[in-house]
Design a protein around this motif. Structure first.
Motif, mmCIF file in Angstrom:
data_model
loop_
_atom_site.group_PDB
_atom_site.id
_atom_site.type_symbol
_atom_site.label_atom_id
_atom_site.label_comp_id
_atom_site.label_asym_id
_atom_site.label_seq_id
_atom_site.Cartn_x
_atom_site.Cartn_y
_atom_site.Cartn_z
ATOM 1 N N UNK A 72 0.844 -1.635 -0.328
ATOM 2 C CA UNK A 72 -0.114 -0.038 0.124
ATOM 3 C C UNK A 72 0.581 0.949 0.382
ATOM 4 N N UNK A 129 0.452 4.032 1.435
ATOM 5 C CA UNK A 129 0.836 4.719 2.583
ATOM 6 C C UNK A 129 1.485 3.928 3.668
ATOM 7 N N UNK A 130 2.424 2.891 3.388
ATOM 8 C CA UNK A 130 3.032 2.461 4.094
ATOM 9 C C UNK A 130 4.139 2.584 4.114
ATOM 10 N N UNK A 131 5.033 2.458 4.861
ATOM 11 C CA UNK A 131 6.586 3.087 5.150
ATOM 12 C C UNK A 131 7.448 1.095 5.262
ATOM 13 N N UNK A 162 1.397 -0.336 10.039
ATOM 14 C CA UNK A 162 2.628 0.196 9.337
ATOM 15 C C UNK A 162 2.901 0.717 8.590
ATOM 16 N N UNK A 163 1.580 1.654 8.481
ATOM 17 C CA UNK A 163 1.759 3.383 8.067
ATOM 18 C C UNK A 163 3.163 4.228 8.339
ATOM 19 N N UNK A 164 3.299 4.784 7.202
ATOM 20 C CA UNK A 164 3.829 5.649 6.843
ATOM 21 C C UNK A 164 3.581 6.994 7.976
ATOM 22 N N UNK A 165 3.775 7.093 8.750
ATOM 23 C CA UNK A 165 3.868 8.392 9.892
ATOM 24 C C UNK A 165 4.952 9.394 10.059
ATOM 25 N N UNK A 198 11.650 9.750 12.449
ATOM 26 C CA UNK A 198 13.527 9.194 10.978
ATOM 27 C C UNK A 198 12.821 9.922 10.089
ATOM 28 N N UNK A 199 11.330 9.971 9.999
ATOM 29 C CA UNK A 199 10.902 10.176 8.972
ATOM 30 C C UNK A 199 11.558 12.022 8.604
#
Lengths: 315, 269, 297
Positions: free
Chosen positions: B84, B86-88, C4-7, C12-13
């Protein structure tokens, strides 16, 4: 060929061919030792020519800044200070820019084609003669930065480095043109060292969930450090010895000033400027200054080579 | 129907749904469906070029590092498609760790090799304890407890690989992926790593790629057999696919597919 | 369970975004002025090019109307670099042959290699100072002081390390099997080197040497007090023993003149110098890429 005519009766090589072989080898040997002879020659000639000045001024030459052919008083402090300050400050600007650029072209921020174009473009720039950079500095860079220098003086004049009114040619311009010259060197060596870091180290870091920049800072840069350091030292040597562009833009003044906005001198620009018309003990003093420059760049170079040897082949 | 799905889903930790992976225009693996059960050791076997390593690397998005690599379909982990937008990927790799074919310790001390990963994952506990327990779990503690400050490169190849396993364990992943971890090692080291895997099974799900069928038979509960066939359009290129997926026992004793039978009996590959 | 989503807010991001932008900025700061520099030199210099430029002598500064041409400097650069090549290529190739083919990594060859690296790092002006002391001030060349010959010698010192290095590296790339094949049929060492190893390394050595010549052609510092400068046509062999102009020194001298006409001449000379150096570089790059491709197939 002759052997065939003898129907292999005598498989031993003819004396003449043996001799040619020996002569060939020894010629190559002599030619290779030319390097050593020239290097030694340079050191000895420059040393002996500077002897008169050395015996008269001794080490005081290094710390006084009087340079007066009329009174026959010589001290090279202004030029030595200029050499050190321009080369170190230009390096200070170049290192982050060059390493940052090298990281940009070794990571996959943009497609490979672009990265390769940027990389070879940077390398091509290393081929531009410094005298042309000097010309560019006089007619393009100086007018471009004029207003900025006035700003620097007005707002940061309390710092000794910016304490004088900016003059048309000054040390800061020399530093900036040195940055343009050093960037290709630092960038391409840093890129090569980064590329040599084994891929498996990057995999290892990514595999345990390190982010991109964590990987770069904790794994890739440390592994490439010795190569980058050696490149930086080579660039330092180049900066100290660089002559033309600096001579054309630094202003060539022996009056000592801490300020980067006033005209300055470096050893090599002093040589370029005065050698042609010098005579008497001025020549010897110029040779003394040349000797100092040579020792400085020798030390930097030898240190760089030592570093490469010590840290290469670690992985 | 729905109920049973849910029941299965409870034990499924990772599932591939219609996954195809390509490098540029070249398709490496096509239409893979596969469910990995929690707590199992699953082997991926098959002839070279069948895409088993490609599939493994796609499970924690290591394929992101390969230029032009793209994936179609979904890889569900913990109810989320890890592909997806949005996944990191960093987050994924923290929970799905990986051990590589070549041992790749960092050029740091043994201690630091383990502490590094734990630290970037935000570990705040007793580091000495973590290092010791990780090394114990990887069956390396006794061999290196007296030289924790030596470089990771001072160890032998087999020890280095176990250090890499310990490093992966230290970040407490839910799944450990292993890409032919023993292919560069001697038989004794291989045996030790297999023992380690048996111990790890209690706490972790392991997915391993191996070219050694005996190893698959020895260590795994489930086995997925990948094969490669020529493209229909027939330009000589081959594409990988999942030929059979079943319990290891069944795969080796009574395979359903003829091709599996041929492969495990050593007729090709 | 963390998602798991990008935050975005994760430190770190944020850090990754920050450093990525930083490296993009570095690349831009590094690249843009460089692009500007090249296009400016080519544009500004290119607009000064006229046919007379190549045929006339430069007029002495002061006459702001007409600066003349750069013929003597152009010819002088060709002559001086030729002299430098005549000296540096045989010595350098010979030295490189010794390092690559004969030496066995002993103390002598390590010392020579060290010397090559050190000599490569000697500031170019020092080479000028050395030749000044050795040749110019002693008038050892038949009583002449500043001369094209002295300038060529100074340049050859700068070329020498790069010629040795390219020869050494080029020869080392030749697979040992080729040497064994030749030696194995009873060829002597010098035949092997001249007939087998050197020819197969020829292209890479030639590329390196040509690049070295291109670099030498732009060197100024070693010439300003060895060859000095001249406004006059080079008419005969005897002119080698007198002051000789060169493009590089012309740029230096005329850039510092207050007259616009001379400045323009400096730009024109820069254009010719940069264009020829860049084309040699680009051509050798294309050649190298082409060679690599054909080898792989």
């Amino acid at each position: 060929m002759e052997e065939k005519l003898t129907l292999f009766k005598n498989r031993k090589r003819f004396g003449i061919e043996k001799n040619i072989d020996i002569i060939f080898k020894n010629t190559a040997l002599v030619l290779s030792s030319f390097v050593a002879i020239i290097l030694l020659g340079i050191i000895l000639v420059v040393f002996f020519q500077s002897f008169e000045s050395f015996s008269r001024y001794g080490l005081k030459f290094l710390v006084t800044s009087e340079w007066n052919p009329v009174k026959d008083e010589y001290g090279a402090f202004t030029a030595i200070y200029g050499t050190l300050v321009t080369s170190f400050l230009s390096l200070l600007i170049t290192i982050p820019l060059g390493v940052g650029t090298a990281i940009f072209i070794t990571e996959d921020f943009v497609p490979k084609v672009f990265r390769e174009i940027i990389g070879s473009f940077v390398e091509l720039l290393a081929a531009i003669p410094s005298v042309v950079l000097g010309l560019w500095a006089i007619f393009v860079m100086e007018p471009f930065f004029r207003a900025f220098f006035v700003f620097l003086h007005n707002f940061f004049g309390w710092i000794p480095l910016f304490s004088t009114e900016p003059s048309g040619r000054n040390s800061l311009l020399a530093i900036l043109i040195l940055v343009v010259m050093l960037l290709p060197i630092v960038t391409s060596i840093a890129r090569d060292s980064l590329n040599q870091v084994p891929k498996k180290l990057r995999n290892a870091a990514y595999g345990i969930g390190a982010s991109r920049w964590k990987t770069i800072f904790s794994v890739i840069l440390p592994a490439a450090l010795s190569g980058i350091m050696a490149g930086v030292l080579l660039a330092l040597g180049r900066a100290m010895g660089e002559t033309m562009a600096v001579t054309m833009i630094i202003g060539n003044s022996n009056a000592f000033s801490w300020s980067l906005l006033s005209p300055g001198y470096t050893i090599s620009s002093m040589l370029a400027n005065q050698f042609g018309e010098a005579d008497g003990s001025q020549v010897s003093s110029l040779f003394y200054a040349a000797f100092v420059l040579m020792i400085l760049s020798l030390l930097v170079n030898i240190f760089a080579q030592w570093l490469v040897k010590k840290f290469s082949l670690k992985y | 129907m729905i109920k049973t799905n849910k029941k299965i889903a409870k034990n499924i930790i990772l599932s591939l749904e219609n996954v195809s992976i390509s490098y540029g225009t070249f398709e490496a693996v096509r239409n893979v469906f596969c469910n990995f059960k929690k707590g199992d050791i699953t082997s991926l076997i098959g002839p070279s070029g069948c895409g088993k390593s490609t599939v493994l690397r796609s499970l924690n998005r290591m394929n992101d590092l390969i230029p032009n690599c793209s994936l179609k379909g979904t890889v569900l982990f913990d109810g989320t498609n890890i592909y997806d937008k949005r996944v990191d990927p960093v987050e994924v790799r923290r929970r799905i760790g990986m051990v590589f074919q070549q041992p790749n310790p960092f050029p740091k001390s043994i201690y630091e090799n383990i502490a590094f990963g734990a630290r970037i994952n935000g570990f705040t506990g007793d580091m000495d304890e973590l290092v010791e327990s990780s090394l114990r779990k990887a069956a390396l503690w006794d061999e290196c407890k007296d030289k924790l400050n030596d470089s990771g490169y001072s160890l032998s190849g087999g020890q280095q690989q176990r250090l890499c396993i310990a490093r992966t364990i230290a970040i407490e992943p839910e799944i450990i992926l292993m890409d032919e971890p023993c292919s560069a090692l001697d038989p004794i080291s291989t045996l030790k790593i297999e023992e380690t895997m048996h111990d790890l099974k209690k706490n972790y799900t392991i997915i391993i790629v191996t070219h050694n069928m005996q190893q698959a038979l020895r260590v795994s509960d489930m086995t997925a057999f990948f094969n490669a066939i020529e493209y229909e359009d027939g330009d000589g290129g081959k594409v990988g696919y999942l030929a059979e997926f079943n319990s290891t026992k069944k795969i080796f004793n009574s395979p359903k597919e003829k091709i599996t039978q041929e492969y495990i009996s050593g007729k090709f590959g | 369970m963390n998602s798991l989503y990008y935050q975005k807010r994760l430190s770190r991001n944020i850090g990754d975004k920050f450093f990525t932008s930083l490296s993009v900025i570095c690349a831009l700061i590094a690249i843009l002025p460089l692009i500007f520099l090249v296009t400016y030199i080519l544009y500004k210099g290119g607009s000064q090019i006229t046919p007379e430029l190549f045929t006339l002598e430069p007029n002495p500064p002061g006459d702001d109307l007409d600066a003349g041409g750069i013929n003597p400097a152009l010819v002088g650069t060709l002559i001086i670099t030729t002299i430098a090549s005549i000296i540096a290529i045989p010595v350098g190739v010979g030295g490189g042959i010794y390092l690559a083919e004969y030496s066995r990594g002993g103390a002598f060859s390590r010392f020579i290699k060290f010397g090559v690296n050190v000599l490569a790092g000697v500031p170019s002006i020092i080479a000028g100072v050395f030749i000044y002391a050795l040749i110019v001030s002693t008038k050892i060349l038949f009583g002449s002081m500043y001369s094209g010959l002295a300038g060529g010698m100074a340049l050859s010192i700068l070329m020498l390390p790069s010629v040795i290095k390219t020869t050494d590296e080029g020869l080392k790339l030749v697979p040992n099997e080729l040497r064994y094949a030749s030696l194995g049929v009873g060829a002597s060492m010098y035949t092997t080197i001249l007939k087998v190893t050197l020819p197969s390394a020829f292209r890479s050595i030639a590329t390196g040497v040509v690049l070295g010549i291109a670099r030498a052609a732009g060197e100024t510092a070693p010439l300003i007090f060895t060859a000095l400068f001249s406004y006059y046509y080079i008419t005969g062999f005897g002119d080698l023993f007198y002051e000789m102009g060169s493009l590089a020194v012309l740029i230096y001298n005329f850039a510092l003149e207050p007259y616009d006409a001379q400045n323009k001449l400096a730009w024109a000379a820069s254009f010719i110098l940069v264009l020829s150096i860049l084309s040699v570089n680009i051509f050798s790059r294309i050649l190298a890429a082409f060679t690599e491709k054909t080898k792989r197939v």
